[in-house]
Design an enzyme around this catalytic site. Structure first.
Site, PDB file in Angstrom:
ATOM      1  N   LYS A   1     -30.969  39.114  73.741  1.00  0.00           N
ATOM      2  CA  LYS A   1     -31.100  40.560  73.873  1.00  0.00           C
ATOM      3  C   LYS A   1     -31.645  40.997  75.226  1.00  0.00           C
ATOM      4  O   LYS A   1     -31.595  42.178  75.552  1.00  0.00           O
ATOM      5  CB  LYS A   1     -31.957  41.109  72.741  1.00  0.00           C
ATOM      6  CG  LYS A   1     -31.358  40.876  71.362  1.00  0.00           C
ATOM      7  CD  LYS A   1     -30.064  41.650  71.181  1.00  0.00           C
ATOM      8  CE  LYS A   1     -29.549  41.508  69.767  1.00  0.00           C
ATOM      9  NZ  LYS A   1     -28.383  42.349  69.503  1.00  0.00           N
TER      10      LYS A   1
ATOM     11  N   SER B   1     -30.926  32.219  63.378  1.00  0.00           N
ATOM     12  CA  SER B   1     -29.516  32.623  63.524  1.00  0.00           C
ATOM     13  C   SER B   1     -28.736  31.567  64.295  1.00  0.00           C
ATOM     14  O   SER B   1     -27.520  31.445  64.150  1.00  0.00           O
ATOM     15  CB  SER B   1     -29.386  33.995  64.190  1.00  0.00           C
ATOM     16  OG  SER B   1     -29.512  33.905  65.591  1.00  0.00           O
TER      17      SER B   1
END
Ligand SMILES: Cc1ncc(COP(=O)(O)O)c(C=O)c1O
Length: 324
Positions: free
Chosen positions: A48, A266
C-alpha cells in the site's frame, strides 16, 4: 569489497522496486516455478506504500489537496499506515477511521505516524468504517477524502510500478496471482502484463463468502469496488481461486519455515492459490512460472498467534479479528 550504494533524498524514494525471490521448493512440480514479489520490503511495510504515495501526489497535482488540508480515509490496515506516514512527512493532518476490533499492532502503527484514529463499531467491520467515512466526507467538504476503492491512482500505481517491475525481472511469467481487496493490485498489474503478453493468466484470490482472510474480500459478499468495474475487472481476471483462512495460515507458516519469508496472512492466501494453479498445471503436463504478491510482512499479525498457536486456535482467532 564494497558494492555500489545509493543515497536517497527521501524515504519516499524507497517505495517500489521490490525484490522477487524463488520459492519453488514449495511447488508441487519442478517444471512449475513459483516466485514471490516481496512488497513487504517497502519502507512502511506493505504494497500500500505504492498507492498511498500515488494517491496523495495525484491529489496534490490535481489541486484536490493543498498544504495543511486534512486527509480522511477508512482503513483498518496497510493503506492507513502508509497514508499516515506520508501525510506526516508532507505536513498533512490525517484522520483514519478504524473498526474497533483490528489487531493492536495496526492501531500502534497509526499512532507511531501521528494519525488521529476514529473508531467505528467492530461488528460493522470495514464496510462500517467506509460508510462513516462517506458521511464525514459529506459533512466536511473541506477535508480531502482519498477513498482507495474508487481512486484511479490506486490501480495506476500498479500499472506504472508493480507491473513493469515484474515484466522487467521475469518476462517468462505465465500466471500472476494476488489477493483481492480494493482490486488495485490485480487491475493495474494485470492490465500491464496482459498488454505485454495476452497469454499471461491473471488469478484473483478471495476468501469464501462470509469468511475472512485479512486484506481480502469476496466479491460475492456484495460490494464491488468502483476500481474493479472501471478497470474492467470482470474481463481482465481469468480465474478466481477461493482460499480459506486456515489454508492461508498453513501456507504463511510454510513460507517462513521453508523459505524464510516472514509474511502476512494474505501472502499465505496468495501462495495457497499459486500452489493450486501449479498443481493444475502439473496435472495437465504443462510448465509455468507463477508470480504471487507478498503484500506485507508478518509483524502486525504477531499478536494473533497466527505463527505459533495451535492451528485450529489460530484459524478461529483469524476469523474474529478484522484486518481490512
Ligand atoms: C495485507 C493485504 N493484502 C492484500 C490486499 C489487497 O490488495 P488490493 O487492495 O490492491 O486488492 C490488501 C489491501 O487492502 C492488504 O492490506
Amino acid at each position: 569489497m564494497l558494492g555500489l550504494a545509493t543515497i536517497n533524498d527521501s524515504v519516499l524514494d524507497l517505495i517500489g522496486n521490490t525484490p522477487m525471490v524463488d520459492v519453488s521448493n514449495l511447488s508441487p512440480h519442478r517444471d512449475v516455478r513459483i516466485l514471490a514479489k516481496l512488497e513487504s520490503q517497502n519502507p512502511f511495510g506493505s504494497v500500500k506504500d505504492r498507492i498511498a504515495k500515488n494517491m496523495i501526489e495525484d491529489a496534490e497535482k490535481s489541486g484536490r489537496l493543498h498544504p495543511g488540508q486534512t486527509i480522511l480515509e477508512p482503513s483498518s490496515g496497510n493503506t492507513g499506515i502508509a497514508l499516515a506516514a506520508i501525510a506526516r512527512l508532507k505536513g498533512y493532518p490525517i484522520k483514519i477511521l478504524l473498526p474497533s476490533n483490528v489487531s493492536i499492532e495496526r492501531r500502534q502503527m497509526l499512532e507511531v505516524f501521528g494519525a488521529e484514529i476514529i473508531l467505528t463499531p467492530g461488528e460493522e467491520g470495514s464496510n462500517g468504517a467506509v460508510r462513516r467515512a462517506h458521511e464525514l466526507a459529506a459533512e466536511h467538504p473541506e477535508w480531502c477524502f482519498i477513498y482507495q476503492y474508487g481512486n484511479d491512482a490506486n490501480p495506476r500505481a500498479h500499472y506504472e510500478g508493480t507491473g513493469p517491475e515484474i515484466w522487467r525481472d521475469c518476462p517468462d511469467i505465465t500466471h500472476f496471482v494476488a489477493g483481492l481487496g480494493t482490486s488495485g493490485t490485480l487491475m493495474g498489474t494485470g492490465r500491464f502484463l496482459k498488454e505485454r503478453n495476452p497469454d499471461i493468466k491473471i488469478v484473483a484470490i478471495e476468501p469464501p463468502q462470509g469468511e475472512r482472510v485479512e486484506g481480502l474480500r469476496s466479491l460475492a459478499d456484495g460490494y464491488i469496488p468502483p476500481v474493479f468495474d472501471e478497470w474492467n475487472g470482470a474481463e481482465l481476471l481469468d480465474r478466481k481461486r477461493v482460499v480459506r483462512p486456515r489454508e492461508s495460515i498453513e501456507w504463511t507458516r510454510r513460507l517462513v519455515a521453508e523459505c524464510g519469508v516472514f509474511a502476512g496472512l494474505s501472502a499465505g492466501a496468495a501462495l495457497a492459490g499459486a500452489v493450486k494453479v501449479a498443481t493444475e498445471l502439473a496435472a495437465a503436463g504443462e510448465s509455468g512460472t507463477i508470480v504471487f504478491i507478498v503484500s506485507d510482512g508478518g509483524w502486525k499479525y504477531l499478536s494473533t498467534g497466527a505463527y505459533t498457536d495451535d492451528l485450529d486456535a489460530a484459524a478461529a482467532s483469524a476469523e474474529q479479528v478484522i484486518y481490512f
